[in-house]
Design a protein around this motif. Structure first.
Motif, PDB file in Angstrom:
ATOM      1  N   ASP A 167     -13.138  21.931  41.533  1.00  0.00           N
ATOM      2  CA  ASP A 167     -12.911  20.496  41.653  1.00  0.00           C
ATOM      3  C   ASP A 167     -13.550  20.010  42.949  1.00  0.00           C
ATOM      4  O   ASP A 167     -13.216  20.497  44.035  1.00  0.00           O
ATOM      5  CB  ASP A 167     -11.400  20.231  41.657  1.00  0.00           C
ATOM      6  CG  ASP A 167     -11.039  18.769  41.477  1.00  0.00           C
ATOM      7  OD1 ASP A 167     -11.745  17.917  42.052  1.00  0.00           O
ATOM      8  OD2 ASP A 167     -10.042  18.490  40.781  1.00  0.00           O
ATOM      9  N   GLN A 169      -1.054  19.689  34.398  1.00  0.00           N
ATOM     10  CA  GLN A 169      -1.456  19.248  35.729  1.00  0.00           C
ATOM     11  C   GLN A 169      -0.641  20.009  36.773  1.00  0.00           C
ATOM     12  O   GLN A 169       0.444  20.519  36.489  1.00  0.00           O
ATOM     13  CB  GLN A 169      -1.217  17.751  35.876  1.00  0.00           C
ATOM     14  CG  GLN A 169      -1.960  16.890  34.865  1.00  0.00           C
ATOM     15  CD  GLN A 169      -3.447  16.868  35.133  1.00  0.00           C
ATOM     16  OE1 GLN A 169      -3.887  16.401  36.186  1.00  0.00           O
ATOM     17  NE2 GLN A 169      -4.230  17.367  34.195  1.00  0.00           N
ATOM     18  N   SER A 217      -2.939  15.856  42.485  1.00  0.00           N
ATOM     19  CA  SER A 217      -2.985  16.106  41.044  1.00  0.00           C
ATOM     20  C   SER A 217      -4.294  16.781  40.677  1.00  0.00           C
ATOM     21  O   SER A 217      -5.371  16.274  41.009  1.00  0.00           O
ATOM     22  CB  SER A 217      -2.853  14.791  40.263  1.00  0.00           C
ATOM     23  OG  SER A 217      -2.898  15.029  38.869  1.00  0.00           O
ATOM     24  N   HIS A 218      -4.186  17.915  39.986  1.00  0.00           N
ATOM     25  CA  HIS A 218      -5.373  18.611  39.537  1.00  0.00           C
ATOM     26  C   HIS A 218      -5.063  19.415  38.273  1.00  0.00           C
ATOM     27  O   HIS A 218      -3.896  19.594  37.909  1.00  0.00           O
ATOM     28  CB  HIS A 218      -5.919  19.541  40.625  1.00  0.00           C
ATOM     29  CG  HIS A 218      -4.933  20.558  41.100  1.00  0.00           C
ATOM     30  ND1 HIS A 218      -4.049  20.331  42.130  1.00  0.00           N
ATOM     31  CD2 HIS A 218      -4.668  21.830  40.674  1.00  0.00           C
ATOM     32  CE1 HIS A 218      -3.298  21.398  42.338  1.00  0.00           C
ATOM     33  NE2 HIS A 218      -3.653  22.334  41.457  1.00  0.00           N
ATOM     34  N   LEU A 219      -6.101  19.863  37.611  1.00  0.00           N
ATOM     35  CA  LEU A 219      -5.938  20.692  36.423  1.00  0.00           C
ATOM     36  C   LEU A 219      -5.448  22.064  36.851  1.00  0.00           C
ATOM     37  O   LEU A 219      -6.070  22.708  37.701  1.00  0.00           O
ATOM     38  CB  LEU A 219      -7.264  20.805  35.668  1.00  0.00           C
ATOM     39  CG  LEU A 219      -7.805  19.504  35.079  1.00  0.00           C
ATOM     40  CD1 LEU A 219      -9.243  19.684  34.606  1.00  0.00           C
ATOM     41  CD2 LEU A 219      -6.923  19.022  33.931  1.00  0.00           C
ATOM     42  N   GLN A 220      -4.352  22.486  36.294  1.00  0.00           N
ATOM     43  CA  GLN A 220      -3.761  23.766  36.675  1.00  0.00           C
ATOM     44  C   GLN A 220      -4.767  24.905  36.477  1.00  0.00           C
ATOM     45  O   GLN A 220      -5.372  25.034  35.423  1.00  0.00           O
ATOM     46  CB  GLN A 220      -2.521  24.030  35.828  1.00  0.00           C
ATOM     47  CG  GLN A 220      -1.706  25.229  36.278  1.00  0.00           C
ATOM     48  CD  GLN A 220      -0.437  25.371  35.469  1.00  0.00           C
ATOM     49  OE1 GLN A 220      -0.455  25.961  34.386  1.00  0.00           O
ATOM     50  NE2 GLN A 220       0.653  24.823  35.970  1.00  0.00           N
ATOM     51  N   HIS A 261      -4.104  19.684  28.917  1.00  0.00           N
ATOM     52  CA  HIS A 261      -3.941  20.803  29.847  1.00  0.00           C
ATOM     53  C   HIS A 261      -2.940  20.431  30.934  1.00  0.00           C
ATOM     54  O   HIS A 261      -2.923  19.291  31.413  1.00  0.00           O
ATOM     55  CB  HIS A 261      -5.278  21.175  30.484  1.00  0.00           C
ATOM     56  CG  HIS A 261      -5.232  22.449  31.251  1.00  0.00           C
ATOM     57  ND1 HIS A 261      -5.352  23.675  30.664  1.00  0.00           N
ATOM     58  CD2 HIS A 261      -5.033  22.690  32.590  1.00  0.00           C
ATOM     59  CE1 HIS A 261      -5.259  24.615  31.574  1.00  0.00           C
ATOM     60  NE2 HIS A 261      -5.061  24.043  32.756  1.00  0.00           N
ATOM     61  N   ASN A 278      -9.810  10.620  37.764  1.00  0.00           N
ATOM     62  CA  ASN A 278      -8.614  10.986  37.006  1.00  0.00           C
ATOM     63  C   ASN A 278      -8.933  12.224  36.182  1.00  0.00           C
ATOM     64  O   ASN A 278      -9.419  12.125  35.053  1.00  0.00           O
ATOM     65  CB  ASN A 278      -8.185   9.816  36.113  1.00  0.00           C
ATOM     66  CG  ASN A 278      -6.959  10.143  35.286  1.00  0.00           C
ATOM     67  OD1 ASN A 278      -6.246  11.118  35.566  1.00  0.00           O
ATOM     68  ND2 ASN A 278      -6.711   9.347  34.262  1.00  0.00           N
ATOM     69  N   SER A 334       0.173  20.212  41.341  1.00  0.00           N
ATOM     70  CA  SER A 334       0.069  19.533  42.633  1.00  0.00           C
ATOM     71  C   SER A 334       0.771  20.383  43.677  1.00  0.00           C
ATOM     72  O   SER A 334       1.487  21.340  43.343  1.00  0.00           O
ATOM     73  CB  SER A 334       0.705  18.139  42.569  1.00  0.00           C
ATOM     74  OG  SER A 334       2.096  18.244  42.305  1.00  0.00           O
ATOM     75  N   ALA A 337      -7.073  14.247  34.712  1.00  0.00           N
ATOM     76  CA  ALA A 337      -6.255  14.425  33.512  1.00  0.00           C
ATOM     77  C   ALA A 337      -7.008  13.977  32.267  1.00  0.00           C
ATOM     78  O   ALA A 337      -6.839  14.549  31.184  1.00  0.00           O
ATOM     79  CB  ALA A 337      -4.947  13.654  33.649  1.00  0.00           C
ATOM     80  N   SER A 340     -10.173  23.250  28.933  1.00  0.00           N
ATOM     81  CA  SER A 340      -8.827  23.819  28.960  1.00  0.00           C
ATOM     82  C   SER A 340      -8.868  25.315  28.673  1.00  0.00           C
ATOM     83  O   SER A 340      -8.160  26.104  29.314  1.00  0.00           O
ATOM     84  CB  SER A 340      -7.932  23.105  27.951  1.00  0.00           C
ATOM     85  OG  SER A 340      -6.620  23.615  28.000  1.00  0.00           O
TER      86      SER A 340
END
Length: 461
Positions: free
Chosen positions: A272, A358, A282-285, A356, A348, A360, A350, A261
Motif C-alpha cells: 500500500d 479491513q 484503514s487498510h486491506l488486511q 475483503h 478508499n 487498522s 475498501a 483478495s
C-alpha cells in the motif's frame, strides 16, 4: 565540454551526460534510460559512447540497452566477466569522444575492477577537465569496500586509499569531480559530505581518504564505519554482468477485487503506497505499508525488507503506482501487478476489494506513548544498530526494520509501540507486525523530539 547531471535521489546516485555540443558520453546510466535520452535531446547531441565505472551493486544499469539502442560503444572494464558484447577498456587507455579526450584510470577499491574516467577538452575551455569517479573518490569520503566479499573488504579498503591518490595525480587540481555514489547511497561509507559540487583540489584538502597520512589508520576507521546495506544488493552485480534487457515501465491493468483478495489471503505481498496514517486508519488486511513520496526511502527499504523475487502487487493512486514501478525497476523488481485507485488524497482501499476484511491500528506521537503505555508494553526501536547505540528510549528493544520479518517471534506477546527516526521505517514495521497478527501502535514522530516530549532516553556514554 558540458556535463549534464541526471540525479536519482531515490537511490542516492547520479548519472552523467558529457558532451562537446555534438556527441556525448554517458557514464553510469540508470535503467530508465528515457531520462538520459531526454537530456541528450535537450542538449542537441548524439550519444556515441556509454561507460560504466563498475558493475554496480545498488542498481540495475541501463548502459547496455542505451548503447545498443543508439549504436554507441559500450565501455566496460576488460577484466569484468560479462555475458554481453562490450568494448573492453583498460587502465591507461585514451579514447576520443568528439573533441573530448577520455582517459581510463584503474581505481580498485569499491570493486576489484573499478575504473574512473578523466575527461579533457583540449580545444575549448582552456583544457577543462572533469573526473568521473563512480564509487572511488566521493565528496568527503569513498565508496564502501565490503560489497564484494567479507574476505576482500580490508584489502579493498587499502586499495581505495591508494586509488584515490592515483586518481588525484591523474587530473589537475581544478578538475571538477563527479562521483556516481555519495548522495545518500548505501554504497558510500564514512563521513560523506552533503555538498552538491566539488573539485579535486577541494577533496585533496578535506577528504579524509586524502588527508589521513596513515594508511592503516584510514583502513581501520573505514572498517569501523561499515554498516548494513540493502539485501537486494546481492542481486545487482549478477544482473548487471548478465546484461539487463529493456524494461517495461507501463502500469498494468488493475487486478480485480476477487484476485486482489485471493492474493492477500494467500499471503502474497500487497504493498500500500498511501500515507502511513491513512494506512494505519484503514487498510486491506494482510497488506503492508510502504508510503510513497516520503523522502527517498521507498525503493531501498522495500527492496531490503520484502524477500527477493516474490510476487508483488502495488495498491495506490495511478500517479504513485506509476512512479513506484519506475523506482522498483531500477533495482530489478520488474512489472509488479497493481490495484489502481482514483486520484485522491486518501484512497478508499475498501472499494478495491469490498469483500475483503479491513484492518487498522493505533498511531500517535510521543505524548500518546507517555499517556497510553502500560508496564507490560514493549517499545520497539527499528532504527539501525548504530543509531540505537548513539541514543535510544530507555528499555526499548532494537530490531532493525530490515531484520524484523525474520525476528517477529522474538518479541514478547504484548502490545508493541514501534518507532524510528522519522516515522517512515516504523510505519513499515508496524504494518509487518499488524500483518503477523500482533497488537501494535505506530509512534509517528521524530526521535529527535522524544526528549523534549519527556521521554527518558539512554545516550551513549
Amino acid at each position: 565540454m558540458d556535463v549534464v547531471v541526471i540525479e536519482t535521489p531515490q537511490l542516492g546516485d547520479r548519472s552523467y551526460l558529457v558532451h562537446d555540443g555534438s556527441v556525448a558520453l554517458v557514464i553510469d546510466p540508470q535503467r530508465d534510460i528515457d531520462r538520459v535520452e531526454a537530456a541528450a535531446r535537450d542538449a542537441g547531441v548524439r550519444i556515441t559512447h556509454v561507460a560504466e565505472t563498475h558493475l554496480h551493486n545498488d542498481y540495475v544499469t541501463g548502459g547496455l540497452v542505451l548503447a545498443e539502442k543508439h549504436g554507441a560503444e559500450y565501455l566496460v572494464n576488460a577484466a569484468d566477466e560479462v555475458s554481453f558484447t562490450r568494448v573492453p577498456v583498460t587502465d591507461g587507455q585514451v579514447l576520443l569522444v568528439g573533441r573530448l579526450s577520455v582517459s581510463v584510470v584503474a581505481t580498485p577499491g569499491h570493486t576489484h575492477t573499478h575504473l574512473s574516467y578523466v575527461v579533457q577538452d583540449d580545444t575549448h575551455d582552456g583544457g577543462t577537465e572533469a573526473v568521473f569517479s563512480g564509487g572511488s573518490l566521493l565528496y568527503g569520503s569513498v565508496g564502501r569496500t565490503d560489497l564484494v566479499s567479507p574476505h576482500d573488504t580490508a584489502k579493498l579498503a587499502h586499495d581505495q586509499y591508494s586509488s584515490v591518490r592515483r586518481l588525484v595525480d591523474s587530473a589537475t587540481p581544478e578538475a571538477a569531480l563527479y562521483p556516481t555514489h555519495g548522495f545518500g547511497s548505501f554504497c558510500s561509507i564514512g563521513p560523506a559530505s552533503h555538498q552538491e559540487t566539488s573539485t579535486i583540489s577541494e577533496q585533496t584538502e578535506s577528504n579524509h581518504a586524502l588527508t589521513d597520512p596513515d594508511e592503516d589508520h584510514f583502513v581501520s576507521q573505514l572498517l569501523e564505519n561499515i554498516t548494513a546495506y540493502p539485501a537486494y544488493y546481492a542481486h545487482m552485480s549478477p544482473l548487471n554482468a548478465a546484461g539487463p534487457g529493456v524494461v517495461d515501465l507501463h502500469v498494468p491493468d488493475s487486478v480485480d477485487a476477487e484476485e486482489l483478495s485471493r492474493r492477500l489471503r494467500a499471503g502474497e505481498w500487497v504493498v500500500d503506497l498511501r500515507h502511513r496514517v491513512a494506512f494505519a486508519d484503514s487498510h486491506l488486511q494482510g497488506s503492508v505499508s510502504f508510503e510513497y513520496g516520503h523522502g527517498d526511502n521507498f525503493t531501498s527499504y522495500l527492496g531490503w525488507v520484502i524477500p527477493w523475487d516474490q510476487p508483488l502487487t502495488l495498491v495506490g493512486p495511478l500517479s504513485e503506482v506509476e512512479k513506484a514501478i519506475r523506482d522498483l525497476a531500477r533495482i530489478g523488481i520488474d512489472s509488479p501487478d497493481a490495484a489502481v485507485g482514483p486520484e485522491a488524497a486518501v484512497l478508499n482501499v475498501a472499494a478495491l476489494a469490498p469483500d475483503h476484511p479491513q484492518a487498522s491500528y493505533e498511531h500517535g506521537d510521543w505524548a500518546v506513548l507517555l499517556r497510553g503505555r502500560e508496564p507490560e508494553d514493549v517499545i520497539l526501536d527499528v532504527r539501525r544498530p548504530e543509531e540505537y547505540k548513539a541514543s535510544h528510549v530507555k528499555g526499548a528493544l532494537n530490531i532493525p526494520v530490515y531484520e524484523l520479518l525474520g525476528r517477529i517471534t522474538e518479541l514478547p506477546e504484548a502490545r508493541i509501540w514501534v518507532h524510528c527516526a522519522t516515522g517512515y521505517r516504523a510505519s513499515v514495521a508496524a504494518s509487518l507486525l499488524n500483518r503477523a497478527g500482533r497488537e501494535v501502535v505506530l509512534i509517528n514522530a521524530r526521535f529527535r523530539d522524544a526528549a523534549g516530549a519527556g521521554v527518558p532516553l539512554r545516550d551513549r556514554a
